[in-house]
Scaffold this motif. Structure first.
Motif, PDB file in Angstrom:
ATOM      1  N   ASP A 155     -12.184  -4.170  -9.552  1.00  0.00           N
ATOM      2  CA  ASP A 155     -10.734  -4.376  -9.721  1.00  0.00           C
ATOM      3  C   ASP A 155      -9.948  -3.714  -8.593  1.00  0.00           C
ATOM      4  O   ASP A 155      -8.980  -4.285  -8.075  1.00  0.00           O
ATOM      5  CB  ASP A 155     -10.262  -3.835 -11.067  1.00  0.00           C
ATOM      6  N   LEU A 156     -10.345  -2.503  -8.214  1.00  0.00           N
ATOM      7  CA  LEU A 156      -9.655  -1.796  -7.137  1.00  0.00           C
ATOM      8  C   LEU A 156      -9.796  -2.532  -5.804  1.00  0.00           C
ATOM      9  O   LEU A 156      -8.825  -2.683  -5.062  1.00  0.00           O
ATOM     10  CB  LEU A 156     -10.182  -0.369  -7.018  1.00  0.00           C
ATOM     11  N   ILE A 157     -10.995  -2.982  -5.508  1.00  0.00           N
ATOM     12  CA  ILE A 157     -11.219  -3.683  -4.239  1.00  0.00           C
ATOM     13  C   ILE A 157     -10.441  -5.000  -4.206  1.00  0.00           C
ATOM     14  O   ILE A 157      -9.776  -5.319  -3.214  1.00  0.00           O
ATOM     15  CB  ILE A 157     -12.719  -3.897  -3.984  1.00  0.00           C
ATOM     16  N   HIS A 158     -10.500  -5.757  -5.294  1.00  0.00           N
ATOM     17  CA  HIS A 158      -9.741  -7.005  -5.345  1.00  0.00           C
ATOM     18  C   HIS A 158      -8.242  -6.760  -5.171  1.00  0.00           C
ATOM     19  O   HIS A 158      -7.566  -7.486  -4.439  1.00  0.00           O
ATOM     20  CB  HIS A 158     -10.005  -7.745  -6.669  1.00  0.00           C
ATOM     21  N   THR A 159      -7.726  -5.747  -5.841  1.00  0.00           N
ATOM     22  CA  THR A 159      -6.292  -5.433  -5.733  1.00  0.00           C
ATOM     23  C   THR A 159      -5.931  -5.043  -4.315  1.00  0.00           C
ATOM     24  O   THR A 159      -4.914  -5.508  -3.775  1.00  0.00           O
ATOM     25  CB  THR A 159      -5.913  -4.304  -6.712  1.00  0.00           C
ATOM     26  N   ALA A 160      -6.739  -4.210  -3.683  1.00  0.00           N
ATOM     27  CA  ALA A 160      -6.445  -3.775  -2.316  1.00  0.00           C
ATOM     28  C   ALA A 160      -6.439  -4.960  -1.344  1.00  0.00           C
ATOM     29  O   ALA A 160      -5.565  -5.055  -0.479  1.00  0.00           O
ATOM     30  CB  ALA A 160      -7.453  -2.715  -1.874  1.00  0.00           C
ATOM     31  N   PHE A 161      -7.407  -5.869  -1.491  1.00  0.00           N
ATOM     32  CA  PHE A 161      -7.437  -7.051  -0.615  1.00  0.00           C
ATOM     33  C   PHE A 161      -6.231  -7.951  -0.874  1.00  0.00           C
ATOM     34  O   PHE A 161      -5.650  -8.495   0.063  1.00  0.00           O
ATOM     35  CB  PHE A 161      -8.743  -7.827  -0.783  1.00  0.00           C
ATOM     36  N   SER A 162      -5.850  -8.111  -2.135  1.00  0.00           N
ATOM     37  CA  SER A 162      -4.702  -8.965  -2.467  1.00  0.00           C
ATOM     38  C   SER A 162      -3.408  -8.411  -1.906  1.00  0.00           C
ATOM     39  O   SER A 162      -2.606  -9.146  -1.316  1.00  0.00           O
ATOM     40  CB  SER A 162      -4.566  -9.113  -3.987  1.00  0.00           C
ATOM     41  N   ILE A 163      -3.189  -7.110  -2.087  1.00  0.00           N
ATOM     42  CA  ILE A 163      -1.931  -6.521  -1.641  1.00  0.00           C
ATOM     43  C   ILE A 163      -1.874  -6.366  -0.123  1.00  0.00           C
ATOM     44  O   ILE A 163      -0.802  -6.321   0.466  1.00  0.00           O
ATOM     45  CB  ILE A 163      -1.620  -5.204  -2.377  1.00  0.00           C
ATOM     46  N   ARG A 164      -3.034  -6.319   0.522  1.00  0.00           N
ATOM     47  CA  ARG A 164      -3.078  -6.260   1.995  1.00  0.00           C
ATOM     48  C   ARG A 164      -2.339  -7.448   2.597  1.00  0.00           C
ATOM     49  O   ARG A 164      -1.724  -7.346   3.663  1.00  0.00           O
ATOM     50  CB  ARG A 164      -4.536  -6.227   2.471  1.00  0.00           C
ATOM     51  N   LYS A 165      -2.373  -8.585   1.915  1.00  0.00           N
ATOM     52  CA  LYS A 165      -1.691  -9.798   2.392  1.00  0.00           C
ATOM     53  C   LYS A 165      -0.179  -9.611   2.449  1.00  0.00           C
ATOM     54  O   LYS A 165       0.519 -10.363   3.116  1.00  0.00           O
ATOM     55  CB  LYS A 165      -2.033 -10.977   1.487  1.00  0.00           C
ATOM     56  N   LEU A 166       0.349  -8.608   1.745  1.00  0.00           N
ATOM     57  CA  LEU A 166       1.791  -8.346   1.720  1.00  0.00           C
ATOM     58  C   LEU A 166       2.229  -7.360   2.803  1.00  0.00           C
ATOM     59  O   LEU A 166       3.419  -7.064   2.932  1.00  0.00           O
ATOM     60  CB  LEU A 166       2.195  -7.806   0.341  1.00  0.00           C
ATOM     61  N   SER A 167       1.282  -6.846   3.565  1.00  0.00           N
ATOM     62  CA  SER A 167       1.586  -5.867   4.608  1.00  0.00           C
ATOM     63  C   SER A 167       2.683  -6.378   5.538  1.00  0.00           C
ATOM     64  O   SER A 167       2.708  -7.550   5.914  1.00  0.00           O
ATOM     65  CB  SER A 167       0.315  -5.601   5.423  1.00  0.00           C
ATOM     66  N   TYR A 168       3.579  -5.479   5.887  1.00  0.00           N
ATOM     67  CA  TYR A 168       4.593  -5.781   6.906  1.00  0.00           C
ATOM     68  C   TYR A 168       4.192  -4.994   8.149  1.00  0.00           C
ATOM     69  O   TYR A 168       4.482  -3.801   8.262  1.00  0.00           O
ATOM     70  CB  TYR A 168       5.990  -5.381   6.424  1.00  0.00           C
ATOM     71  N   SER A 169       3.461  -5.651   9.028  1.00  0.00           N
ATOM     72  CA  SER A 169       2.923  -4.970  10.206  1.00  0.00           C
ATOM     73  C   SER A 169       3.097  -5.811  11.473  1.00  0.00           C
ATOM     74  O   SER A 169       2.125  -6.152  12.136  1.00  0.00           O
ATOM     75  CB  SER A 169       1.453  -4.611   9.982  1.00  0.00           C
ATOM     76  N   PRO A 170       4.366  -6.141  11.817  1.00  0.00           N
ATOM     77  CA  PRO A 170       4.600  -7.003  12.979  1.00  0.00           C
ATOM     78  C   PRO A 170       4.348  -6.311  14.317  1.00  0.00           C
ATOM     79  O   PRO A 170       4.182  -6.989  15.332  1.00  0.00           O
ATOM     80  CB  PRO A 170       6.075  -7.378  12.843  1.00  0.00           C
ATOM     81  N   TYR A 171       4.293  -5.004  14.336  1.00  0.00           N
ATOM     82  CA  TYR A 171       4.153  -4.270  15.601  1.00  0.00           C
ATOM     83  C   TYR A 171       2.689  -4.004  15.933  1.00  0.00           C
ATOM     84  O   TYR A 171       2.228  -4.297  17.030  1.00  0.00           O
ATOM     85  CB  TYR A 171       4.972  -2.974  15.563  1.00  0.00           C
ATOM     86  N   SER A 172       1.947  -3.471  14.995  1.00  0.00           N
ATOM     87  CA  SER A 172       0.539  -3.148  15.243  1.00  0.00           C
ATOM     88  C   SER A 172      -0.386  -4.319  14.942  1.00  0.00           C
ATOM     89  O   SER A 172      -1.505  -4.356  15.429  1.00  0.00           O
ATOM     90  CB  SER A 172       0.111  -1.945  14.395  1.00  0.00           C
ATOM     91  N   LYS A 173       0.081  -5.234  14.082  1.00  0.00           N
ATOM     92  CA  LYS A 173      -0.756  -6.336  13.590  1.00  0.00           C
ATOM     93  C   LYS A 173      -1.963  -5.823  12.806  1.00  0.00           C
ATOM     94  O   LYS A 173      -2.957  -6.503  12.641  1.00  0.00           O
ATOM     95  CB  LYS A 173      -1.233  -7.251  14.731  1.00  0.00           C
ATOM     96  N   PHE A 174      -1.880  -4.575  12.330  1.00  0.00           N
ATOM     97  CA  PHE A 174      -2.954  -3.934  11.573  1.00  0.00           C
ATOM     98  C   PHE A 174      -2.502  -3.838  10.123  1.00  0.00           C
ATOM     99  O   PHE A 174      -1.628  -3.036   9.779  1.00  0.00           O
ATOM    100  CB  PHE A 174      -3.252  -2.547  12.145  1.00  0.00           C
ATOM    101  N   ALA A 175      -3.069  -4.686   9.273  1.00  0.00           N
ATOM    102  CA  ALA A 175      -2.657  -4.772   7.872  1.00  0.00           C
ATOM    103  C   ALA A 175      -3.581  -3.933   6.992  1.00  0.00           C
ATOM    104  O   ALA A 175      -4.805  -4.040   7.091  1.00  0.00           O
ATOM    105  CB  ALA A 175      -2.683  -6.220   7.408  1.00  0.00           C
ATOM    106  N   VAL A 176      -2.970  -3.126   6.125  1.00  0.00           N
ATOM    107  CA  VAL A 176      -3.734  -2.254   5.231  1.00  0.00           C
ATOM    108  C   VAL A 176      -3.250  -2.465   3.802  1.00  0.00           C
ATOM    109  O   VAL A 176      -2.058  -2.581   3.547  1.00  0.00           O
ATOM    110  CB  VAL A 176      -3.575  -0.764   5.623  1.00  0.00           C
ATOM    111  N   GLY A 177      -4.210  -2.492   2.882  1.00  0.00           N
ATOM    112  CA  GLY A 177      -3.908  -2.557   1.465  1.00  0.00           C
ATOM    113  C   GLY A 177      -4.635  -1.434   0.746  1.00  0.00           C
ATOM    114  O   GLY A 177      -5.713  -1.013   1.173  1.00  0.00           O
ATOM    115  N   SER A 178      -4.033  -0.932  -0.308  1.00  0.00           N
ATOM    116  CA  SER A 178      -4.680   0.116  -1.091  1.00  0.00           C
ATOM    117  C   SER A 178      -4.434  -0.144  -2.566  1.00  0.00           C
ATOM    118  O   SER A 178      -3.488  -0.834  -2.948  1.00  0.00           O
ATOM    119  CB  SER A 178      -4.162   1.508  -0.699  1.00  0.00           C
ATOM    120  N   ALA A 179      -5.313   0.424  -3.379  1.00  0.00           N
ATOM    121  CA  ALA A 179      -5.176   0.320  -4.829  1.00  0.00           C
ATOM    122  C   ALA A 179      -5.540   1.671  -5.424  1.00  0.00           C
ATOM    123  O   ALA A 179      -6.625   2.190  -5.181  1.00  0.00           O
ATOM    124  CB  ALA A 179      -6.085  -0.777  -5.372  1.00  0.00           C
ATOM    125  N   LEU A 180      -4.611   2.235  -6.168  1.00  0.00           N
ATOM    126  CA  LEU A 180      -4.747   3.570  -6.748  1.00  0.00           C
ATOM    127  C   LEU A 180      -5.037   3.448  -8.239  1.00  0.00           C
ATOM    128  O   LEU A 180      -4.295   2.785  -8.966  1.00  0.00           O
ATOM    129  CB  LEU A 180      -3.447   4.351  -6.528  1.00  0.00           C
TER     130      LEU A 180
END
Length: 137
Positions: A11-36
């Motif tokens: 569940d944690l891994i799926h959530t982190a991958f899903s929320i990574r798609k919402l990253s706002y990273s126009p400068y670095s182009k490095f998208a990160v997602g996390s699930a706590l």
């Protein structure tokens, strides 16, 4: 380290991958997602949010913890982190930065687990003491 069930890890891994798609990273182009994972089983997701004034941005881990804290949560078991360049489907493990490690130390005990995932099936479980042995307190 806290013992996590396979379902909790999944569940944690799926959530982190899903929320990574919402990253706002126009400068670095490095998208990160996390699930706590809270001790009551609730999961809070977070993504990195950049700003043109680079230090003003916030990492995915601190976003997830801030959401949980502002919702009244204080006890946490684990966090999953996934990250990499947006155009790269071959992700590598993405450990928390130093600022996030210190931030986590404010709210996590020695049994807290960090899950670094490259895919839904490739991941590492790391004890918090191993990733930040001497927190500032």
């Amino acid at each position: 380290m806290y013992r996590l069930t396979n379902k909790e890890i999944s569940d944690l891994i799926h959530t982190a991958f899903s929320i990574r798609k919402l990253s706002y990273s126009p400068y670095s182009k490095f998208a990160v997602g996390s699930a706590l994972l809270c001790d009551d089983g609730e999961i809070y997701g977070g993504c990195n949010i950049e700003n043109s004034s680079y230090p003003v941005g916030i990492c995915a881990e601190r976003t997830a913890i801030s959401k949980a804290i502002s919702s009244g949560k204080r006890n946490f078991k684990a966090i999953t982190i996934v990250g990499g360049f947006m155009d790269n489907s071959n992700l590598d493990y993405c450990p928390p930065c130093g600022m996030c490690r210190q931030f986590l130390s404010e709210f996590c005990d020695k049994d807290f687990v960090i899950i670094l995932a490259k895919s839904l099936n490739e991941y590492k479980l790391i004890g918090f003491d191993d990733i930040l042995p001497f927190p500032f307190s």
